[in-house]
Design a protein around this motif. Structure first.
Motif, PDB file in Angstrom:
ATOM      1  N   SER A 120       0.846  -1.194   0.000  1.00 43.49           N
ATOM      2  CA  SER A 120       0.000   0.000   0.000  1.00 43.49           C
ATOM      3  C   SER A 120       0.879   1.239   0.000  1.00 43.49           C
ATOM      4  CB  SER A 120      -0.909  -0.008   1.235  1.00 43.49           C
ATOM      5  OG  SER A 120      -1.619   1.193   1.324  1.00 43.49           O
ATOM      6  N   SER A 121       0.548   2.188  -0.852  1.00 41.67           N
ATOM      7  CA  SER A 121       1.359   3.400  -0.965  1.00 41.67           C
ATOM      8  C   SER A 121       1.061   4.407   0.119  1.00 41.67           C
ATOM      9  CB  SER A 121       1.132   4.045  -2.338  1.00 41.67           C
ATOM     10  OG  SER A 121      -0.237   4.375  -2.491  1.00 41.67           O
ATOM     11  N   SER A 122      -0.118   4.356   0.690  1.00 43.19           N
ATOM     12  CA  SER A 122      -0.467   5.303   1.746  1.00 43.19           C
ATOM     13  C   SER A 122      -1.413   4.624   2.728  1.00 43.19           C
ATOM     14  CB  SER A 122      -1.136   6.554   1.161  1.00 43.19           C
ATOM     15  OG  SER A 122      -2.252   6.191   0.392  1.00 43.19           O
ATOM     16  N   PRO A 123      -0.875   3.915   3.719  1.00 40.38           N
ATOM     17  CA  PRO A 123      -1.723   3.219   4.677  1.00 40.38           C
ATOM     18  C   PRO A 123      -2.592   4.192   5.448  1.00 40.38           C
ATOM     19  CG  PRO A 123       0.528   3.329   5.476  1.00 40.38           C
ATOM     20  CD  PRO A 123       0.540   3.825   4.057  1.00 40.38           C
ATOM     21  N   ILE A 124      -3.849   3.851   5.628  1.00 41.58           N
ATOM     22  CA  ILE A 124      -4.787   4.708   6.334  1.00 41.58           C
ATOM     23  C   ILE A 124      -5.102   4.075   7.680  1.00 41.58           C
ATOM     24  CG2 ILE A 124      -7.064   5.793   6.286  1.00 41.58           C
ATOM     25  CD1 ILE A 124      -6.959   5.722   3.286  1.00 41.58           C
ATOM     26  N   PRO A 125      -4.729   4.716   8.778  1.00 42.57           N
ATOM     27  CA  PRO A 125      -4.975   4.155  10.094  1.00 42.57           C
ATOM     28  C   PRO A 125      -6.459   4.144  10.428  1.00 42.57           C
ATOM     29  CG  PRO A 125      -4.122   6.383  10.266  1.00 42.57           C
ATOM     30  CD  PRO A 125      -4.067   6.014   8.815  1.00 42.57           C
ATOM     31  N   PRO A 126      -6.861   3.413  11.474  1.00 44.41           N
ATOM     32  CA  PRO A 126      -8.278   3.304  11.805  1.00 44.41           C
ATOM     33  C   PRO A 126      -8.952   4.630  12.092  1.00 44.41           C
ATOM     34  CG  PRO A 126      -6.979   1.645  12.973  1.00 44.41           C
ATOM     35  CD  PRO A 126      -6.010   2.551  12.301  1.00 44.41           C
ATOM     36  N   GLN A 127      -8.214   5.586  12.713  1.00 48.58           N
ATOM     37  CA  GLN A 127      -8.867   6.838  13.070  1.00 48.58           C
ATOM     38  C   GLN A 127      -9.283   7.662  11.855  1.00 48.58           C
ATOM     39  OE1 GLN A 127      -5.781   6.012  13.878  1.00 48.58           O
ATOM     40  NE2 GLN A 127      -4.320   7.710  13.745  1.00 48.58           N
ATOM     41  N   MET A 128      -8.784   7.309  10.660  1.00 50.16           N
ATOM     42  CA  MET A 128      -9.146   8.069   9.477  1.00 50.16           C
ATOM     43  C   MET A 128     -10.572   7.786   9.033  1.00 50.16           C
ATOM     44  SD  MET A 128      -6.808  10.110   8.762  1.00 50.16           S
ATOM     45  CE  MET A 128      -7.374  10.619   7.153  1.00 50.16           C
ATOM     46  N   THR A 129     -11.241   6.800   9.675  1.00 50.00           N
ATOM     47  CA  THR A 129     -12.634   6.547   9.330  1.00 50.00           C
ATOM     48  C   THR A 129     -13.540   7.655   9.855  1.00 50.00           C
ATOM     49  OG1 THR A 129     -12.895   5.228  11.343  1.00 50.00           O
ATOM     50  CG2 THR A 129     -12.274   4.060   9.316  1.00 50.00           C
ATOM     51  N   GLN A 130     -13.038   8.506  10.720  1.00 50.25           N
ATOM     52  CA  GLN A 130     -13.817   9.619  11.249  1.00 50.25           C
ATOM     53  C   GLN A 130     -13.313  10.922  10.656  1.00 50.25           C
ATOM     54  OE1 GLN A 130     -13.599   9.621  15.486  1.00 50.25           O
ATOM     55  NE2 GLN A 130     -14.717   7.707  15.735  1.00 50.25           N
ATOM     56  N   PRO A 131     -14.216  11.819  10.308  1.00 49.26           N
ATOM     57  CA  PRO A 131     -13.778  13.129   9.803  1.00 49.26           C
ATOM     58  C   PRO A 131     -13.226  13.991  10.929  1.00 49.26           C
ATOM     59  CG  PRO A 131     -16.161  13.077  10.033  1.00 49.26           C
ATOM     60  CD  PRO A 131     -15.678  11.679  10.333  1.00 49.26           C
ATOM     61  N   LEU A 132     -12.452  15.001  10.558  1.00 51.61           N
ATOM     62  CA  LEU A 132     -11.907  15.904  11.567  1.00 51.61           C
ATOM     63  C   LEU A 132     -13.005  16.671  12.275  1.00 51.61           C
ATOM     64  CD1 LEU A 132      -8.793  17.373   9.728  1.00 51.61           C
ATOM     65  CD2 LEU A 132      -8.849  15.608  11.488  1.00 51.61           C
ATOM     66  N   LEU A 133     -14.080  16.982  11.556  1.00 51.31           N
ATOM     67  CA  LEU A 133     -15.237  17.663  12.125  1.00 51.31           C
ATOM     68  C   LEU A 133     -16.500  16.887  11.762  1.00 51.31           C
ATOM     69  CD1 LEU A 133     -14.448  21.423  11.371  1.00 51.31           C
ATOM     70  CD2 LEU A 133     -14.686  20.409  13.632  1.00 51.31           C
ATOM     71  N   GLN A 134     -17.366  16.693  12.747  1.00 51.56           N
ATOM     72  CA  GLN A 134     -18.589  15.936  12.499  1.00 51.56           C
ATOM     73  C   GLN A 134     -19.636  16.767  11.766  1.00 51.56           C
ATOM     74  OE1 GLN A 134     -18.900  12.745  13.148  1.00 51.56           O
ATOM     75  NE2 GLN A 134     -16.935  12.558  14.189  1.00 51.56           N
ATOM     76  N   ASP A 135     -19.599  18.080  11.949  1.00 52.36           N
ATOM     77  CA  ASP A 135     -20.597  18.967  11.351  1.00 52.36           C
ATOM     78  C   ASP A 135     -19.902  20.183  10.747  1.00 52.36           C
ATOM     79  OD1 ASP A 135     -23.138  17.618  12.302  1.00 52.36           O
ATOM     80  OD2 ASP A 135     -22.170  18.032  14.222  1.00 52.36           O
ATOM     81  N   THR A 136     -20.629  20.854   9.893  1.00 54.40           N
ATOM     82  CA  THR A 136     -20.123  22.094   9.322  1.00 54.40           C
ATOM     83  C   THR A 136     -20.479  23.258  10.234  1.00 54.40           C
ATOM     84  OG1 THR A 136     -22.161  22.386   8.053  1.00 54.40           O
ATOM     85  CG2 THR A 136     -20.357  21.219   6.987  1.00 54.40           C
ATOM     86  N   GLY A 137     -19.909  24.403   9.947  1.00 53.69           N
ATOM     87  CA  GLY A 137     -20.198  25.596  10.717  1.00 53.69           C
ATOM     88  C   GLY A 137     -19.963  26.835   9.882  1.00 53.69           C
ATOM     89  N   SER A 138     -20.610  27.915  10.244  1.00 55.67           N
ATOM     90  CA  SER A 138     -20.414  29.181   9.536  1.00 55.67           C
ATOM     91  C   SER A 138     -19.039  29.773   9.834  1.00 55.67           C
ATOM     92  CB  SER A 138     -21.510  30.179   9.932  1.00 55.67           C
ATOM     93  OG  SER A 138     -22.794  29.676   9.613  1.00 55.67           O
ATOM     94  N   ILE A 139     -18.522  29.505  11.029  1.00 57.48           N
ATOM     95  CA  ILE A 139     -17.208  30.015  11.422  1.00 57.48           C
ATOM     96  C   ILE A 139     -16.170  28.897  11.370  1.00 57.48           C
ATOM     97  CG2 ILE A 139     -15.891  31.202  13.213  1.00 57.48           C
ATOM     98  CD1 ILE A 139     -18.514  32.229  14.358  1.00 57.48           C
ATOM     99  N   MET A 140     -16.487  27.781  11.974  1.00 54.45           N
ATOM    100  CA  MET A 140     -15.539  26.677  12.048  1.00 54.45           C
ATOM    101  C   MET A 140     -15.308  26.050  10.683  1.00 54.45           C
ATOM    102  SD  MET A 140     -13.611  24.878  14.140  1.00 54.45           S
ATOM    103  CE  MET A 140     -14.281  24.981  15.800  1.00 54.45           C
ATOM    104  N   ASN A 141     -14.045  25.877  10.328  1.00 59.53           N
ATOM    105  CA  ASN A 141     -13.656  25.192   9.104  1.00 59.53           C
ATOM    106  C   ASN A 141     -12.290  24.554   9.370  1.00 59.53           C
ATOM    107  OD1 ASN A 141     -11.530  27.167   8.526  1.00 59.53           O
ATOM    108  ND2 ASN A 141     -13.184  28.553   7.883  1.00 59.53           N
ATOM    109  N   PRO A 142     -11.761  23.762   8.427  1.00 58.01           N
ATOM    110  CA  PRO A 142     -10.474  23.105   8.692  1.00 58.01           C
ATOM    111  C   PRO A 142      -9.349  24.067   9.056  1.00 58.01           C
ATOM    112  CG  PRO A 142     -11.533  22.101   6.800  1.00 58.01           C
ATOM    113  CD  PRO A 142     -12.372  23.285   7.176  1.00 58.01           C
TER     114      PRO A 142
END
Length: 638
Positions: free
Chosen positions: A339-361
């Motif tokens: 595999s060229s880029s192994p994806i660990p288990p925690q990558m199954t979750q997004p960094l943010l669960q919801d969007t926001g008007s202020i909050m972004n990556p």
């Protein structure tokens, strides 16, 4: 034994060469800071990536293996659009010369890369405990240049040698002819005395060579500065790499949630512009780019230690990529490719669960510069949003008060015009009437009129009647247009207050750093909000807000800014307000259960059936509820 060695060398034995000391230190770092497997992977990665060059030494033909700038850039997957590759390679070439920094730039050989990875990932703490707090000075020197035209501000254009720094042709010798000449004599406006680097001395001490090299030639920080454009590019890279975990690459997908972009997509289009804007806000904490072309060490050290102590944490995961070789990953069968880029288990979750008007990556990464990322990435839940839940304290209370983990409040708005030449009417006029007449100037002279503030508090929200809530862990901060952090003070505990409108409430709304009126104070100037020296006030309708920084008064619940040592105030019309909860899945599940219970109770109350025909039973029920009886007339029961 070690002392005898130092004494013998001092008594007449020749001191070891720089090359001997470097090899010995690299061996010690490799032995103490890496596992055998990590070191094996590093050697394999270096072998796959390195170029080889032959040269003559007398009658002998030797060769050297080293990494080029473009090779490192491709391996770390640094987006070309950022322009950060030359800056990163400059840092590598400088730190690779450790502990003989005056010899920089260094060829990026295996031993030099061991130095770089050990320092960039902070693994040196396992060996050099005495120098654990001195990495900031080393990083500054790795980024700094010395140029009298830049230092004096007499030239708006960069010199030719400075352009060579950013050319990035891949050769270590052309990375910077001027970029590392920070050992030139020059005047420093701060007038600080130069001291030996603790990190360098700790390295010599660990090898028992401190008496031999302590007073050797060492680079100075006098007259050195980091070019603003270089640091801006590096900030953008650090924002991208801040969420990286073990074995995650910059090209790895952020999560299964399709509304969030990949790392590479964050460096294109509107996401790139948002990233640049966030980097500009952070850069503004270090200098005014219109007045100064670069960052001096005093400002660099002061701002980082107080406002963004975790800004360089993204280097940890980024440089640990060298400790993992894809070619050594066992495949499932002979026909399968690694595999060229192994994806660990925690990558199954997004960094943010919801969007926001202020909050972004970008904002999330910016927060991680002063709040540990372990409390933010994949841990935040949106509790309240003014856009969706309504701009009211009642909705705020319903959504937020049942979260018993730390929370982050974010509020954005548009600056209100100066009172001169502007006639405010309606709600704006009413709000301004509650503020003291004395008004400080804006906190920054920028073209943007948008401001963003926030608060991090570990205690759960509640009504405040006689005293505020919060603790010394509370953090009041500004994200836009200037990044700034105001940590809690121990002088008083007026951290957070939440007061809904009522007959007994003199000033309804939410405030941070404002004292609650006590005794006769509640009646003397009941119409004026008692602002703290560093405070943020939101009115009860969440229409307007005011941030105050009274640098001269001191003594508030939050400390004054270390970068902006003057009075300023931001009065603004609220456009967005959000509250995000830290705690992860467990706390989110508990809150959902509490919300479900309240919904069932509310539904049960609505289903109370009056008018069943039993007038006496209905009357008895209403009397028990206090709605009729005594002198109350509940109307006809017929």
């Amino acid at each position: 034994m070690g002392q005898a060695q130092s004494g013998e060398r001092g008594a007449g034995h020749p001191a070891p060469s720089h090359e001997e000391v470097t090899k010995k230190l690299a061996h010690k770092f490799a032995e103490k800071c890496f596992t055998h497997l990590e070191l094996y992977h590093l050697q394999n990665v270096f072998k796959d990536l390195a170029d080889q060059e032959q040269y003559q030494v007398g009658d002998q033909e030797k060769h050297v293996r080293y990494l080029k700038e473009d090779t490192i850039s491709r391996f770390l997957e640094i987006p070309d659009i950022l322009g950060a590759s030359p800056v990163v390679f400059q840092m590598i070439s400088y730190i690779g010369a450790f502990p003989f920094l005056q010899d920089a730039p260094a060829v990026s050989g295996l031993e030099q890369m061991i130095m770089v990875i050990t320092i960039m990932t902070e693994r040196y703490r396992r060996v050099l405990a005495k120098g654990s707090t001195d990495r900031i000075k080393l990083l500054f020197k790795s980024l700094a240049v010395y140029d009298r035209k830049l230092n004096d501000g007499s030239s708006e254009e960069k010199p030719e040698d400075d352009k060579a720094i950013q050319s990035g042709d891949g050769q270590h010798s052309t990375t910077s002819r001027l970029g590392f000449t920070i050992d030139e004599a020059g005047e420093d406006e701060d007038g600080c005395e130069e001291e030996d680097d603790e990190l360098v001395l700790a390295a010599f001490d660990s090898l028992d060579y401190v008496n031999v090299f302590k007073h050797g030639n060492k680079p100075t920080i006098h007259g050195a500065m980091i070019p603003a454009d270089n640091f801006r590019k590096l900030i953008m890279l650090l924002l991208l790499s801040a969420p990286l975990g073990a074995q995650e690459h910059l090209s790895t997908y952020l999560g299964v949630h399709q509304k969030w972009p990949t790392y590479s997509e964050r460096a294109t289009g509107a996401s790139l512009e948002s990233l640049r804007a966030t980097a500009e806000n952070i850069l503004a904490a270090f200098l005014n780019v219109e007045r100064s072309p670069g960052i001096k060490f005093h400002d660099f050290h002061t701002v980082i230690t107080s406002s963004m102590p975790f800004i360089f944490n993204g280097f940890n995961a980024l440089f640990e990529h060298f400790l993992y070789s894809d070619s050594l990953v066992p495949s499932k069968s002979k026909d399968d490719k690694p595999s060229s880029s192994p994806i660990p288990p925690q990558m199954t979750q997004p960094l943010l669960q919801d969007t926001g008007s202020i909050m972004n990556p970008g904002v999330l990464s910016q927060l991680s510069f002063f709040i540990p990322g372990s409390s933010l990435f994949r841990k935040l839940r949106r509790l309240y949003s003014g856009d969706e839940d309504g701009f009211s304290m009642g909705s705020f209370e319903t959504k937020v008060f049942h979260w018993y983990q730390p929370t982050i409040l974010l509020v954005s708005g548009i600056r209100l015009p100066d009172e001169s030449g502007h006639r405010s009417t309606g709600p704006e006029s009413s709000f301004l009437a509650t503020l003291p007449h004395r008004r400080f100037p804006h906190g920054s002279a920028t073209d943007t009129e948008r401001v963003t503030f926030g608060l991090y508090v570990e205690e759960h929200w509640k009504h405040t009647h006689r005293e505020c809530f919060g603790s010394e862990s509370a953090i009041l901060f500004q994200l836009e247009p200037v990044h700034d952090v105001f940590r809690a003070s121990t002088l008083n505990r007026d951290y957070v207050s939440f007061s809904k409108p009522s007959a007994s409430t003199s000033h309804a709304g939410i405030s941070f750093g404002c004292p609650l009126p006590k005794g006769t104070q509640a009646y003397r100037r009941a119409s004026i909000v008692p602002l703290g020296s560093v405070s943020l006030v939101l009115d009860s309708s969440f229409e307007f807000g005011c941030f105050t920084h009274d640098y001269e008064s001191r003594g508030g619940a939050f400390q004054t800014s270390v970068a902006r040592k003057h009075n300023f105030q931001e009065r603004f019309e609220v456009t967005d307000i959000e509250v995000w909860g830290c705690g992860g899945e467990g706390e989110a599940k508990n809150q959902a259960e509490r919300w479900a219970w309240e919904a069932r109770e509310a539904e049960a109350r609505r289903r109370i059936n009056l008018g069943t025909g039993d007038i006496e039973a209905d009357r008895t029920l209403l009397e028990m509820a206090g709605l009729i009886g005594a002198n109350r007339n509940g109307g006809s029961m017929a």
